[in-house]
Design a protein around this motif. Structure first.
Motif, PDB file in Angstrom:
ATOM      1  N   LEU A 174       0.851  -1.186   0.000  1.00 39.13           N
ATOM      2  CA  LEU A 174       0.000   0.000   0.000  1.00 39.13           C
ATOM      3  C   LEU A 174       0.886   1.235   0.000  1.00 39.13           C
ATOM      4  N   GLN A 175       0.609   2.176  -0.908  1.00 38.02           N
ATOM      5  CA  GLN A 175       1.510   3.300  -1.127  1.00 38.02           C
ATOM      6  C   GLN A 175       0.825   4.663  -1.018  1.00 38.02           C
ATOM      7  N   GLY A 176      -0.174   4.771  -0.160  1.00 42.86           N
ATOM      8  CA  GLY A 176      -0.941   6.004  -0.096  1.00 42.86           C
ATOM      9  C   GLY A 176      -0.280   7.151   0.635  1.00 42.86           C
ATOM     10  N   GLN A 195     -11.973  -6.796   1.471  1.00 42.42           N
ATOM     11  CA  GLN A 195     -12.044  -6.414   0.064  1.00 42.42           C
ATOM     12  C   GLN A 195     -10.654  -6.192  -0.513  1.00 42.42           C
ATOM     13  N   ASP A 196      -9.791  -7.170  -0.273  1.00 44.17           N
ATOM     14  CA  ASP A 196      -8.431  -7.142  -0.826  1.00 44.17           C
ATOM     15  C   ASP A 196      -7.690  -5.867  -0.463  1.00 44.17           C
ATOM     16  N   PHE A 197      -7.913  -5.380   0.747  1.00 42.34           N
ATOM     17  CA  PHE A 197      -7.223  -4.211   1.273  1.00 42.34           C
ATOM     18  C   PHE A 197      -7.438  -2.965   0.408  1.00 42.34           C
ATOM     19  N   SER A 198      -8.652  -2.821  -0.086  1.00 38.35           N
ATOM     20  CA  SER A 198      -9.015  -1.600  -0.806  1.00 38.35           C
ATOM     21  C   SER A 198      -9.265  -0.495   0.216  1.00 38.35           C
ATOM     22  N   GLU A 199      -8.884   0.728  -0.142  1.00 40.67           N
ATOM     23  CA  GLU A 199      -9.026   1.850   0.776  1.00 40.67           C
ATOM     24  C   GLU A 199     -10.487   2.286   0.856  1.00 40.67           C
ATOM     25  N   LEU A 200     -10.939   2.612   2.060  1.00 39.95           N
ATOM     26  CA  LEU A 200     -12.330   3.010   2.248  1.00 39.95           C
ATOM     27  C   LEU A 200     -12.580   4.391   1.656  1.00 39.95           C
ATOM     28  N   PRO A 201     -13.828   4.677   1.255  1.00 38.25           N
ATOM     29  CA  PRO A 201     -14.135   5.962   0.606  1.00 38.25           C
ATOM     30  C   PRO A 201     -13.801   7.178   1.449  1.00 38.25           C
TER      31      PRO A 201
END
Length: 479
Positions: A8-10, A41-47
């Motif tokens: 993760l690179q945010g 959810q495959d480590f998707s970032e929340l909205p």
């Protein structure tokens, strides 16, 4: 088996902490934000991510045991409580004395939240009421480590002075180990197991220690007993973070040497060394429900790992899928080939296009000394059946013998933070020399503390070390 799930690179600055709940991953950074991801959810970032309620860098974050709330603390002297479902601020807890808050932790039943600050104060909060219950002070030190016991009746704290302390829920100190880690404690965590209570701690002395706590809450305060059980030496530079797996069987730690180590916590055996981060590793955390671990680094990334063998969910020595490709020559150039570790040999195999042999070599515990002694017969014994592959391995080993992989870099030429050869050395207020970029980043994210002593820097002024730069230049030219 250890496998890298995702990176993760945010964040736009150092990642300072990672926390996992049953359903979410949270990370925080010197960029003043927290980011929240869904584990389902495959480590998707929340909205609603990133969360932007802090005015300065965020040092620590933690989920409440039920996973409903997320707490974070910052140099802005606050601990903010967030709703995980909506990403909204539930409360802002201002630390007594308005000192930068370095660490926070929930009790196992969510009735208490504790925060520790740069002025040495501990604040215990009634979490449901968001009300301050009591404060205590550790003199002349910054509180950087906090952990509740699994029964929720004791609190461990660690400071930059090097001490480990135990407190009861009335904030009475019941035990103190004044020199637990030379030059300072950096993190501590209780094992989740209640029957035999263990506390892990790590520090600037490059060690991870496991302490056993006996007779806890069974006798008077004077009867509390804390003993050092194991000292783990798997890393070569200050260890910044540690975390137990949910079953208490594994213990992970992250270090300035850029590695993550995973130990069999019961037997104090090093199982794996992970080398995927490019800067020092500041955070590590296990999931409370799954065989998943997250690690954060000054390289601004978070790596998410799956750790299981497909049968018991536990690590099996010798099984791994991890590539050693991040273990570059920068980490080995200071060593003679004969001094290489098994991990260094694995990294070399990958770089030479021989990654297919990494598992075989690791299983047979082949380090640098063993590598140099490998012959055709050895490869046959290792069941390397291809004649061409055996020939290639032997040629690469001969090339290795003919090249000065290590010229014995003097330790004073290596930056204490990055452990790499310095290009632009500067002298900080603590009298030590560092790579300019590394110490500047450290100062910006560590509240002006010395990486070597953990004491406050009297000034952030950096003075170019021209003499050292010329010496490094001469050494580089001759080697």
């Amino acid at each position: 088996m250890v496998s890298l799930i995702c990176t993760l690179q945010g964040h736009r600055d150092d990642v300072n902490w990672c926390a996992l709940s049953a359903t979410h991953l949270s990370t925080c950074s010197g960029d003043k934000t927290l980011r929240v991801y869904s584990t389902a959810q495959d480590f998707s970032e929340l909205p609603y991510s990133p969360l932007t309620g802090h005015g300065y860098g965020v040092h620590c974050c933690c989920f409440s045991p039920c996973g409903q709330f997320l707490a974070s603390c910052s140099t802005d002297a606050t601990t903010v409580v967030w709703s995980v479902s909506a990403g909204e601020i539930e409360a802002v807890l201002e630390h007594p004395g308005r000192s930068p808050v370095r660490v926070c932790a929930f009790s196992p039943d969510s009735t208490h939240l504790v925060s520790g600050a740069a002025d040495g104060t501990l604040a215990l909060w009634d979490f449901p009421a968001k009300r301050l219950l009591s404060t205590r002070t550790v003199n002349d030190a910054t509180v950087v480590a906090l952990s509740f016991s699994p029964c929720g009746q004791a609190l461990a704290s660690g400071s930059t002075y090097g001490d480990l302390r135990l407190w009861d829920l009335n904030m009475n100190q019941v035990f103190a180990e004044k020199n637990a880690h030379d030059l300072g404690v950096t993190c501590c965590c209780f094992s989740p197991l209640e029957l035999v209570m263990h506390l892990a701690s790590c520090g600037q002395d490059s060690l991870v220690k496991i302490w056993t706590i006996t007779s806890l809450f069974c006798v008077s305060v004077l009867g509390w007993e804390v003993k050092l059980l194991h000292t783990l030496r798997g890393q070569s530079a200050p260890v910044l973070s540690c975390s137990y797996s949910s079953d208490g069987q594994l213990l992970a730690s992250g270090s300035v040497d850029k590695t993550v180590t995973i130990y069999d916590a019961n037997n104090a055996v090093l199982l794996y060394t992970l080398n995927q981060h490019e800067r020092y590793v500041t955070a590590c955390a296990f999931s409370p429900t799954d065989a998943v671990m997250a690690t954060g680094s000054m390289d601004k990334t978070v790596n998410v790992w799956r750790i299981q063998d497909g049968h018991s969910g536990k690590l099996a020595p010798g099984e791994f899928t991890l590539s050693f490709s991040r273990r570059t020559a920068a980490g080995r150039s200071r060593l003679l080939v004969s001094d290489w570790s098994e991990e260094d040999v694995g990294a070399w195999l990958v770089e030479e296009g021989l990654e297919g042999l990494a598992v075989t070599f690791r299983t047979n515990n082949i380090d640098g000394a063993e590598l140099l002694g490998i012959t055709k017969d050895t490869l046959v014994e290792l069941r390397v059946e291809s004649v061409g592959l055996r020939g290639k391995v032997l040629r690469k080993i001969e090339e290795l013998k003919g090249v000065s992989v290590c010229s014995g870099v003097p330790d004073e030429y290596l930056c204490p933070i990055t452990r790499e050869l310095m290009k632009d050395p500067v002298i900080a207020a603590d009298g030590y020399s560092y790579e300019r970029e590394a110490i500047q980043s450290w100062i910006n994210s560590r509240n002006r503390s010395s990486p070597m002593t953990n004491l406050p820097l009297k000034t952030t002024l950096l003075t170019p070390n021209h003499t050292l730069k010329m010496a490094i230049g001469r050494w580089s030219t001759s080697h």
